[in-house]
Design a protein around this motif. Structure first.
Motif, PDB file in Angstrom:
ATOM      1  N   LYS A   8      -7.718 -43.322  -5.371  1.00 40.37           N
ATOM      2  CA  LYS A   8      -6.707 -42.282  -5.577  1.00 40.37           C
ATOM      3  C   LYS A   8      -5.387 -42.676  -4.926  1.00 40.37           C
ATOM      4  CE  LYS A   8      -9.352 -38.130  -6.462  1.00 40.37           C
ATOM      5  NZ  LYS A   8      -9.619 -36.741  -6.101  1.00 40.37           N
ATOM      6  N   ASP A   9      -5.462 -43.322  -3.762  1.00 38.01           N
ATOM      7  CA  ASP A   9      -4.245 -43.782  -3.094  1.00 38.01           C
ATOM      8  C   ASP A   9      -3.533 -44.875  -3.881  1.00 38.01           C
ATOM      9  OD1 ASP A   9      -4.549 -42.011  -1.007  1.00 38.01           O
ATOM     10  OD2 ASP A   9      -5.312 -43.510   0.415  1.00 38.01           O
ATOM     11  N   THR A  17       1.229 -40.691  -8.866  1.00 45.00           N
ATOM     12  CA  THR A  17       1.348 -39.450  -9.621  1.00 45.00           C
ATOM     13  C   THR A  17       2.827 -39.157  -9.848  1.00 45.00           C
ATOM     14  OG1 THR A  17      -0.703 -38.570  -8.689  1.00 45.00           O
ATOM     15  CG2 THR A  17       0.849 -36.974  -9.619  1.00 45.00           C
ATOM     16  N   ILE A  18       3.179 -38.945 -11.102  1.00 37.85           N
ATOM     17  CA  ILE A  18       4.567 -38.646 -11.459  1.00 37.85           C
ATOM     18  C   ILE A  18       4.600 -37.206 -11.965  1.00 37.85           C
ATOM     19  CG2 ILE A  18       6.526 -39.264 -12.919  1.00 37.85           C
ATOM     20  CD1 ILE A  18       5.244 -42.107 -13.094  1.00 37.85           C
ATOM     21  N   PRO A  19       5.175 -36.295 -11.162  1.00 41.82           N
ATOM     22  CA  PRO A  19       5.207 -34.893 -11.585  1.00 41.82           C
ATOM     23  C   PRO A  19       6.156 -34.653 -12.755  1.00 41.82           C
ATOM     24  CG  PRO A  19       6.194 -35.171  -9.396  1.00 41.82           C
ATOM     25  CD  PRO A  19       5.747 -36.521  -9.854  1.00 41.82           C
ATOM     26  N   ASP A  20       5.778 -33.688 -13.581  1.00 43.15           N
ATOM     27  CA  ASP A  20       6.607 -33.231 -14.699  1.00 43.15           C
ATOM     28  C   ASP A  20       6.932 -34.326 -15.711  1.00 43.15           C
ATOM     29  OD1 ASP A  20       6.691 -30.598 -13.715  1.00 43.15           O
ATOM     30  OD2 ASP A  20       8.282 -31.159 -12.325  1.00 43.15           O
ATOM     31  N   ASP A  72      -0.454 -42.516 -13.126  1.00 38.50           N
ATOM     32  CA  ASP A  72       0.043 -43.832 -13.512  1.00 38.50           C
ATOM     33  C   ASP A  72      -0.761 -44.927 -12.828  1.00 38.50           C
ATOM     34  OD1 ASP A  72       1.599 -46.002 -14.261  1.00 38.50           O
ATOM     35  OD2 ASP A  72       3.215 -45.539 -12.855  1.00 38.50           O
ATOM     36  N   ILE A  73      -1.490 -45.721 -13.630  1.00 37.83           N
ATOM     37  CA  ILE A  73      -2.312 -46.777 -13.037  1.00 37.83           C
ATOM     38  C   ILE A  73      -1.572 -48.096 -12.839  1.00 37.83           C
ATOM     39  CG2 ILE A  73      -4.452 -45.783 -13.952  1.00 37.83           C
ATOM     40  CD1 ILE A  73      -4.453 -48.404 -15.808  1.00 37.83           C
ATOM     41  N   PHE A 121      -9.062 -35.753 -11.075  1.00 44.02           N
ATOM     42  CA  PHE A 121      -7.948 -34.965 -10.568  1.00 44.02           C
ATOM     43  C   PHE A 121      -8.008 -33.606 -11.255  1.00 44.02           C
ATOM     44  CE2 PHE A 121      -6.299 -39.288 -10.010  1.00 44.02           C
ATOM     45  CZ  PHE A 121      -5.745 -39.218  -8.741  1.00 44.02           C
ATOM     46  N   GLU A 122      -7.842 -32.563 -10.494  1.00 44.56           N
ATOM     47  CA  GLU A 122      -7.792 -31.223 -11.075  1.00 44.56           C
ATOM     48  C   GLU A 122      -6.498 -31.044 -11.846  1.00 44.56           C
ATOM     49  OE1 GLU A 122      -8.424 -28.205  -8.143  1.00 44.56           O
ATOM     50  OE2 GLU A 122     -10.293 -29.113  -7.449  1.00 44.56           O
TER      51      GLU A 122
END
Length: 157
Positions: A11-12, A16-19, A29-30, A154-155
């Motif tokens: 997960k670290d 994560t790119i919001p919106d 984003d991997i 991820f929720e």
């Protein structure tokens, strides 16, 4: 099942790119995982671990990140609104594992399973690094009798 420490590390390694691509969406984003050779190799190993040693004829990667993962999985020799596949991409009786980075609603993966089955292939499993269980995609594939392997979830969406 993966270890809690590996799940945390994985997960670290994922940004994560919001919106993005629209408000309210948390884009997982991997590309940051792909840039971390150690984490990427471990993720690929864990992704298909339950099928290691089985006879696998083909690895089907869903474009575009699935192509990257599919190539890595195949190298380890573990054994829009439409989708296309070469007619000779799979043959009757081929034992196939489907691979992609993320399962959300499952529409694309469901389409891939149906295309592979139309060609006569046996879909042994579908493997994803990330599951968004609130969107129901993994459950949709399980209803098609396709075992699903995910490494982290991820929720939300």
């Amino acid at each position: 099942m993966v270890s809690m420490q590996f799940e945390h590390d994985l997960k670290d390694a994922i940004r994560t790119i919001p919106d993005y691509p629209k408000p309210g969406i948390m884009f997982r984003d991997i590309t940051t995982l792909l840039g971390n050779a150690r984490a990427f190799r471990r993720a690929v190993d864990e992704l298909v671990q339950p099928w290691a040693g089985m006879k696998i004829d083909k690895v089907a990667g869903i474009e575009a990140r699935g192509f990257i993962l599919g190539g890595a999985v195949a190298h380890l020799e573990y054994g829009l609104d439409e989708m296309e596949m070469h007619e000779d991409a799979a043959e009757k009786g081929d034992r196939v594992i489907l691979v992609d980075d993320l399962i959300a609603t499952g529409g694309t993966a469901e389409g891939a399973v149906k295309l592979l089955r139309q060609l006569g292939a046996q879909v042994l499993a579908a493997c994803f690094i990330i599951d968004l269980p609130d969107l129901g995609g993994a459950a949709k594939l399980r209803k098609l009798d396709v075992p699903v392997r995910t490494l982290i979830s991820f929720e939300g969406h």
